[in-house]
Motif scaffolding. Structure first.
Motif, PDB file in Angstrom:
ATOM      1  N   GLU A 200      24.608  23.664  43.533  1.00 37.00           N
ATOM      2  CA  GLU A 200      25.957  23.979  42.631  1.00 37.00           C
ATOM      3  C   GLU A 200      27.181  23.573  42.987  1.00 37.00           C
ATOM      4  N   PHE A 201      27.338  22.974  44.274  1.00 42.66           N
ATOM      5  CA  PHE A 201      28.703  22.554  44.808  1.00 42.66           C
ATOM      6  C   PHE A 201      28.603  20.945  44.393  1.00 42.66           C
ATOM      7  N   ASP A 202      29.527  20.416  44.094  1.00 40.22           N
ATOM      8  CA  ASP A 202      29.957  18.962  43.830  1.00 40.22           C
ATOM      9  C   ASP A 202      29.720  18.449  45.375  1.00 40.22           C
ATOM     10  N   VAL A 203      29.146  17.312  45.680  1.00 36.27           N
ATOM     11  CA  VAL A 203      29.162  16.703  46.970  1.00 36.27           C
ATOM     12  C   VAL A 203      30.582  16.603  47.637  1.00 36.27           C
ATOM     13  N   SER A 204      31.667  16.603  46.844  1.00 39.56           N
ATOM     14  CA  SER A 204      32.955  16.455  47.795  1.00 39.56           C
ATOM     15  C   SER A 204      33.148  17.981  48.285  1.00 39.56           C
ATOM     16  N   ALA A 205      32.487  18.794  47.957  1.00 42.18           N
ATOM     17  CA  ALA A 205      32.958  20.267  48.627  1.00 42.18           C
ATOM     18  C   ALA A 205      32.270  20.079  50.285  1.00 42.18           C
TER      19      ALA A 205
END
Length: 220
Positions: free
Chosen positions: A63-68
């Motif tokens: 559920e997190f964007d890869v940038s997280a």
């Protein structure tokens, strides 16, 4: 700089978690190619915890964007801490922000305890840990946490004392605020005070994405 422990069968794991097992499935001699059968828990080796690890309604990794998983990091020198000693708010650098409204270019605090020197040994389980108030302070600043130890909370062993917090209050403070936790880092003694970290997890999905091994790499 690689900050990742290799996934080997003697890797340290949280008590009761699955051990890492590596078994030949196909070999050059028998099959003309090699495949290894891997068995491991989602929190094996150098890994990142998702909020769903401790929070029933918490986000999973997918559920997190890869940038997280790309961080501006700050090293916190805790090498003076002994076995099972708490890292307290007063141990943090004085120039860190004092409240959540203070602007900062840091989004990951990496706690350097030197405990990675004890990787694969019983002593690794008796690492320093974040006092609950330290974890809450980090969460209030929206700071994720990395450390060269098994756990931001005390790991249960026969050496635990009655003064230690029970349960997982540091995990809950951080993950309950959607701050990620990166555990079992190594090679922190080779880092400058400020650097960038990339810690991309395996692409697990749904309920299984409560955590995942990462290849953690630092750049500066």
């Amino acid at each position: 700089m690689d900050l990742t422990h290799p996934l080997t069968e003697d890797a340290s794991v949280y008590p009761g978690d699955p051990k890492i097992e590596l078994r030949p499935h196909a070999t050059h001699e028998e099959d003309g190619y090699r495949v290894t059968d891997l068995s491991l828990g989602s929190h094996s080796g150098t890994h990142v915890d998702a909020p769903s690890h401790t929070e029933p309604d918490g986000k999973t990794l997918d559920e997190f964007d890869v940038s997280a998983f790309e961080f501006d990091a700050r090293l916190v020198d805790c090498r003076g801490k002994s076995a099972r000693e708490a890292i307290r708010v007063e141990d943090l650098p004085e120039d860190l922000p004092a409240d959540a409204d203070t602007a900062t270019d840091t989004d990951l605090l990496v706690f350097h305890t030197d405990w990675s020197d004890h990787w694969t040994t019983e002593k690794y389980l008796d690492h320093p840990y974040l006092a609950p108030e330290t974890a809450r302070w980090c969460a209030e600043q929206n700071l994720s946490v990395g450390l060269d130890a098994l756990n931001p909370d005390p790991t249960p062993t026969e050496n635990a004392s009655e003064e230690e917090p029970t349960g997982v209050p540091a995990h809950r403070a951080l993950l309950g605020s959607n701050c990620l936790v990166v555990e079992n880092l190594t090679n922190l003694d080779r880092l400058p005070e400020r650097f960038e970290v990339r810690a991309y997890p395996l692409a697990l999905a749904g309920a299984s994405a409560d955590g995942a091994p990462v290849r953690a790499v630092a750049e500066w």
